[in-house]
Design a protein around this motif. Structure first.
Motif, PDB file in Angstrom:
ATOM      1  N   THR A  25       0.864  -1.173   0.000  1.00 52.74           N
ATOM      2  CA  THR A  25       0.000   0.000   0.000  1.00 52.74           C
ATOM      3  C   THR A  25       0.901   1.225   0.000  1.00 52.74           C
ATOM      4  O   THR A  25       1.749   1.373   0.888  1.00 52.74           O
ATOM      5  CB  THR A  25      -0.916   0.043   1.240  1.00 52.74           C
ATOM      6  N   LEU A  26       0.725   2.083  -0.993  1.00 53.98           N
ATOM      7  CA  LEU A  26       1.531   3.297  -1.087  1.00 53.98           C
ATOM      8  C   LEU A  26       0.653   4.507  -0.833  1.00 53.98           C
ATOM      9  O   LEU A  26      -0.530   4.512  -1.166  1.00 53.98           O
ATOM     10  CB  LEU A  26       2.174   3.407  -2.467  1.00 53.98           C
ATOM     11  N   ILE A  27       1.240   5.511  -0.224  1.00 52.08           N
ATOM     12  CA  ILE A  27       0.542   6.762   0.052  1.00 52.08           C
ATOM     13  C   ILE A  27       1.043   7.785  -0.953  1.00 52.08           C
ATOM     14  O   ILE A  27       2.199   8.213  -0.890  1.00 52.08           O
ATOM     15  CB  ILE A  27       0.765   7.244   1.503  1.00 52.08           C
ATOM     16  N   PHE A  28       0.186   8.164  -1.888  1.00 52.57           N
ATOM     17  CA  PHE A  28       0.545   9.101  -2.940  1.00 52.57           C
ATOM     18  C   PHE A  28       0.209  10.520  -2.488  1.00 52.57           C
ATOM     19  O   PHE A  28      -0.948  10.827  -2.203  1.00 52.57           O
ATOM     20  CB  PHE A  28      -0.209   8.774  -4.227  1.00 52.57           C
ATOM     21  N   ALA A  68      -0.730  -3.187  -4.770  1.00 53.50           N
ATOM     22  CA  ALA A  68      -2.117  -3.601  -4.497  1.00 53.50           C
ATOM     23  C   ALA A  68      -3.040  -2.430  -4.186  1.00 53.50           C
ATOM     24  O   ALA A  68      -4.186  -2.400  -4.638  1.00 53.50           O
ATOM     25  CB  ALA A  68      -2.140  -4.595  -3.327  1.00 53.50           C
ATOM     26  N   ARG A  69      -2.556  -1.465  -3.403  1.00 56.19           N
ATOM     27  CA  ARG A  69      -3.413  -0.384  -2.927  1.00 56.19           C
ATOM     28  C   ARG A  69      -2.654   0.944  -2.916  1.00 56.19           C
ATOM     29  O   ARG A  69      -1.449   0.974  -2.717  1.00 56.19           O
ATOM     30  CB  ARG A  69      -3.910  -0.678  -1.514  1.00 56.19           C
ATOM     31  N   GLY A  70      -3.444   1.998  -3.041  1.00 59.65           N
ATOM     32  CA  GLY A  70      -2.891   3.340  -2.942  1.00 59.65           C
ATOM     33  C   GLY A  70      -3.826   4.227  -2.145  1.00 59.65           C
ATOM     34  O   GLY A  70      -5.044   4.033  -2.165  1.00 59.65           O
ATOM     35  N   LEU A 159      -5.377  -1.312  -9.135  1.00 56.15           N
ATOM     36  CA  LEU A 159      -5.115  -1.147  -7.707  1.00 56.15           C
ATOM     37  C   LEU A 159      -6.321  -0.523  -7.034  1.00 56.15           C
ATOM     38  O   LEU A 159      -7.100   0.182  -7.661  1.00 56.15           O
ATOM     39  CB  LEU A 159      -3.835  -0.353  -7.418  1.00 56.15           C
ATOM     40  N   LYS A 160      -6.488  -0.823  -5.767  1.00 53.64           N
ATOM     41  CA  LYS A 160      -7.564  -0.272  -4.942  1.00 53.64           C
ATOM     42  C   LYS A 160      -7.089   1.066  -4.403  1.00 53.64           C
ATOM     43  O   LYS A 160      -5.961   1.165  -3.911  1.00 53.64           O
ATOM     44  CB  LYS A 160      -7.878  -1.253  -3.801  1.00 53.64           C
ATOM     45  N   VAL A 161      -7.933   2.089  -4.482  1.00 49.48           N
ATOM     46  CA  VAL A 161      -7.524   3.441  -4.074  1.00 49.48           C
ATOM     47  C   VAL A 161      -8.489   4.001  -3.038  1.00 49.48           C
ATOM     48  O   VAL A 161      -9.701   3.821  -3.138  1.00 49.48           O
ATOM     49  CB  VAL A 161      -7.461   4.394  -5.292  1.00 49.48           C
TER      50      VAL A 161
END
Length: 180
Positions: A25-28, A68-70, A159-161
Motif C-alpha cells: 500500500t503506497l501513500i501518494f 495492491a493499494r494506494g 489497484l484499490k484506491v
C-alpha cells in the motif's frame, strides 16, 4: 530534470524503493500537506510517494509494478481535481476545483447564491469556508469517494484506491479511507 518526462521518470523510483521495502500500500502525496497528514496518521514513511502534479502517471507506474493499494493524501485543491477526472493537476493543464466543489455542494442543497460564492472564490481553501458556513462538510467524503473511484477507473482497477482530503492547516476534511 530538464523536461517534464524526465521529472516524471525521476519520481518513479520512489515506488520501486517502497515496493522493495515490502509495502503493498503506497501513500501518494502531491506535496508537503499530504506528507504531513500521512505522518500524522502514523502511515509508514517508507510508503509515502511524492507525485507532484503527475497523479495519473504515478498511479499507472504503481499499477505496472503490481502495487495492491494506494491512498491519495493531500490538499483539497489538488485532489478535488482527481474527483473531476483530472490526473495532471497543474492549474495550467486543467482546473475544475471550484466547479467541482460547487457541484457537490449544490447536489447537497446549497442555494444558488452560495454556489455562486464558491464559483467566485479565489481558491479551493476559500471555498471550504463557504461550505463550512453552510454546514455541508459531508460533501468532502463524497468527493473523496469519487476521487478514489476515478483513480481506480484510471488504472482499470489494477489497484484499490482510497483518498484523504485536507486543508492547509492539516485538518482532514473528508475521506473514504477506513484505516490500516
Amino acid at each position: 530534470p530538464m523536461s517534464e518526462d524526465a521529472f516524471k521518470n525521476s519520481l518513479v523510483p520512489q515506488i520501486d524503493v517502497a515496493k522493495a521495502a515490502g509495502f503493498d500500500t503506497l501513500i501518494f502525496v502531491p506535496g508537503k500537506i499530504g506528507e504531513v497528514i500521512a505522518e500524522s496518521l502514523n502511515l509508514p514513511r517508507g510508503a509515502i510517494v511524492q507525485t507532484s502534479n503527475f497523479i495519473g502517471f504515478m498511479l499507472e507506474a504503481a499499477a505496472e509494478r503490481k502495487i495492491a493499494r494506494g491512498i491519495l493524501c493531500g490538499h483539497i485543491g489538488k485532489l478535488v481535481k482527481v474527483a473531476a477526472g483530472i490526473f495532471h493537476t497543474h492549474n495550467r493543464v486543467a482546473d475544475a476545483r471550484l466547479e467541482t466543489l460547487a457541484a457537490y455542494a449544490a447536489a447537497e442543497g446549497l442555494s444558488a447564491g452560495e454556489v455562486q460564492k464558491i464559483l467566485d472564490a479565489n481558491t479551493a481553501e476559500d471555498a471550504t469556508k463557504i461550505i463550512a458556513a453552510n454546514r455541508l462538510e459531508k460533501v468532502y467524503d463524497k468527493i473523496a469517494a469519487r476521487a478514489s473511484f476515478r483513480a481506480e477507473r484510471y488504472v482499470y482497477g489494477a489497484l484499490k484506491v482510497s483518498t484523504i482530503l485536507a486543508d492547509y492547516a492539516g485538518n482532514i476534511l473528508g475521506t473514504d479511507w477506513v484505516g490500516k
